[in-house]
Design a protein around this motif. Structure first.
Motif, PDB file in Angstrom:
ATOM      1  N   LEU A 152       2.952  12.852   0.410  1.00  0.00           N
ATOM      2  CA  LEU A 152       2.434  11.987  -0.654  1.00  0.00           C
ATOM      3  C   LEU A 152       3.363  12.009  -1.866  1.00  0.00           C
ATOM      4  N   ASP A 153       3.884  13.173  -2.213  1.00  0.00           N
ATOM      5  CA  ASP A 153       4.827  13.299  -3.328  1.00  0.00           C
ATOM      6  C   ASP A 153       6.066  12.434  -3.125  1.00  0.00           C
ATOM      7  N   HIS A 154       6.470  12.259  -1.879  1.00  0.00           N
ATOM      8  CA  HIS A 154       7.682  11.506  -1.572  1.00  0.00           C
ATOM      9  C   HIS A 154       7.413  10.069  -1.137  1.00  0.00           C
ATOM     10  N   GLY A 155       6.173   9.621  -1.273  1.00  0.00           N
ATOM     11  CA  GLY A 155       5.853   8.229  -0.976  1.00  0.00           C
ATOM     12  C   GLY A 155       5.883   7.877   0.498  1.00  0.00           C
ATOM     13  N   ALA A 156       5.809   8.869   1.362  1.00  0.00           N
ATOM     14  CA  ALA A 156       5.861   8.611   2.802  1.00  0.00           C
ATOM     15  C   ALA A 156       4.493   8.291   3.389  1.00  0.00           C
ATOM     16  N   VAL A 157       3.420   8.671   2.685  1.00  0.00           N
ATOM     17  CA  VAL A 157       2.059   8.374   3.141  1.00  0.00           C
ATOM     18  C   VAL A 157       1.233   7.843   1.979  1.00  0.00           C
ATOM     19  N   PHE A 158       0.171   7.173   2.339  1.00  0.00           N
ATOM     20  CA  PHE A 158      -0.830   6.683   1.392  1.00  0.00           C
ATOM     21  C   PHE A 158      -2.127   7.365   1.769  1.00  0.00           C
ATOM     22  N   VAL A 159      -2.910   7.793   0.782  1.00  0.00           N
ATOM     23  CA  VAL A 159      -4.190   8.435   1.081  1.00  0.00           C
ATOM     24  C   VAL A 159      -5.315   7.690   0.396  1.00  0.00           C
ATOM     25  N   ARG A 160      -6.467   7.728   1.030  1.00  0.00           N
ATOM     26  CA  ARG A 160      -7.674   7.138   0.453  1.00  0.00           C
ATOM     27  C   ARG A 160      -8.807   8.118   0.671  1.00  0.00           C
ATOM     28  N   SER A 161      -9.364   8.572  -0.436  1.00  0.00           N
ATOM     29  CA  SER A 161     -10.500   9.488  -0.362  1.00  0.00           C
ATOM     30  C   SER A 161     -11.787   8.683  -0.358  1.00  0.00           C
ATOM     31  N   PRO A 162     -12.810   9.196   0.311  1.00  0.00           N
ATOM     32  CA  PRO A 162     -14.090   8.478   0.322  1.00  0.00           C
ATOM     33  C   PRO A 162     -14.690   8.435  -1.078  1.00  0.00           C
ATOM     34  N   ARG A 163     -15.452   7.424  -1.310  1.00  0.00           N
ATOM     35  CA  ARG A 163     -16.119   7.282  -2.610  1.00  0.00           C
ATOM     36  C   ARG A 163     -17.091   8.454  -2.779  1.00  0.00           C
ATOM     37  N   THR A 164     -16.991   9.128  -3.906  1.00  0.00           N
ATOM     38  CA  THR A 164     -17.867  10.270  -4.140  1.00  0.00           C
ATOM     39  C   THR A 164     -19.015   9.922  -5.073  1.00  0.00           C
ATOM     40  N   GLU A 165     -18.840   8.900  -5.888  1.00  0.00           N
ATOM     41  CA  GLU A 165     -19.899   8.492  -6.796  1.00  0.00           C
ATOM     42  C   GLU A 165     -20.588   7.262  -6.235  1.00  0.00           C
ATOM     43  N   VAL A 166     -21.888   7.269  -6.269  1.00  0.00           N
ATOM     44  CA  VAL A 166     -22.665   6.136  -5.779  1.00  0.00           C
ATOM     45  C   VAL A 166     -23.352   5.497  -6.977  1.00  0.00           C
TER      46      VAL A 166
END
Length: 119
Positions: A90-104
């Motif tokens: 992630l630091d080197h821009g090789a992957v993209f991450v998406r975390s699940p929504r934690t606030e509803v």
């Protein structure tokens, strides 16, 4: 994984702290078990990042979104190790991450409630 680095009686010869070079926390603390990781296409050149075999495995495995938990199982490594490796990528821009929504929001809860009432 390479058969030469596994001993049936002892388990993996390369220990997790060796894979992460002794690092335990990654820079990105928002990476939890449900975080989805996907390889950025086309793959950027990452000359500053020494790609370990585990980094390459993650890049190949994440051509479609894969959770950190799934990656840990695929790599047969502890979640903390996978978190550090994904943080490197992630630091080197090789992957993209998406975390699940934690606030509803209240609106979403009301929509769920109305949907349940219609059942």
């Amino acid at each position: 994984m390479d058969e030469a680095w596994f001993d049936d009686e002892a388990g993996p010869i390369v220990r997790p702290y060796t894979i992460t070079r002794g690092r335990t926390p990654g820079r990105h603390t928002r990476l939890d078990t449900a975080t989805q990781v996907v390889t950025v296409e086309p793959r950027p050149e990452t000359p500053r990042l020494e790609l370990a075999p585990e980094h390459r495995f993650i890049l190949d495995a994440c051509m479609r979104p894969v959770s950190l938990a799934e990656l840990a199982v695929m790599l047969a490594q502890p979640l903390g190790v996978v978190r550090v490796l994904c943080s490197d990528l992630l630091d080197h821009g090789a992957v993209f991450v998406r975390s699940p929504r934690t606030e509803v929001s209240r609106e979403i809860l009301e929509q769920v409630y109305r949907g349940l009432c219609r059942l």
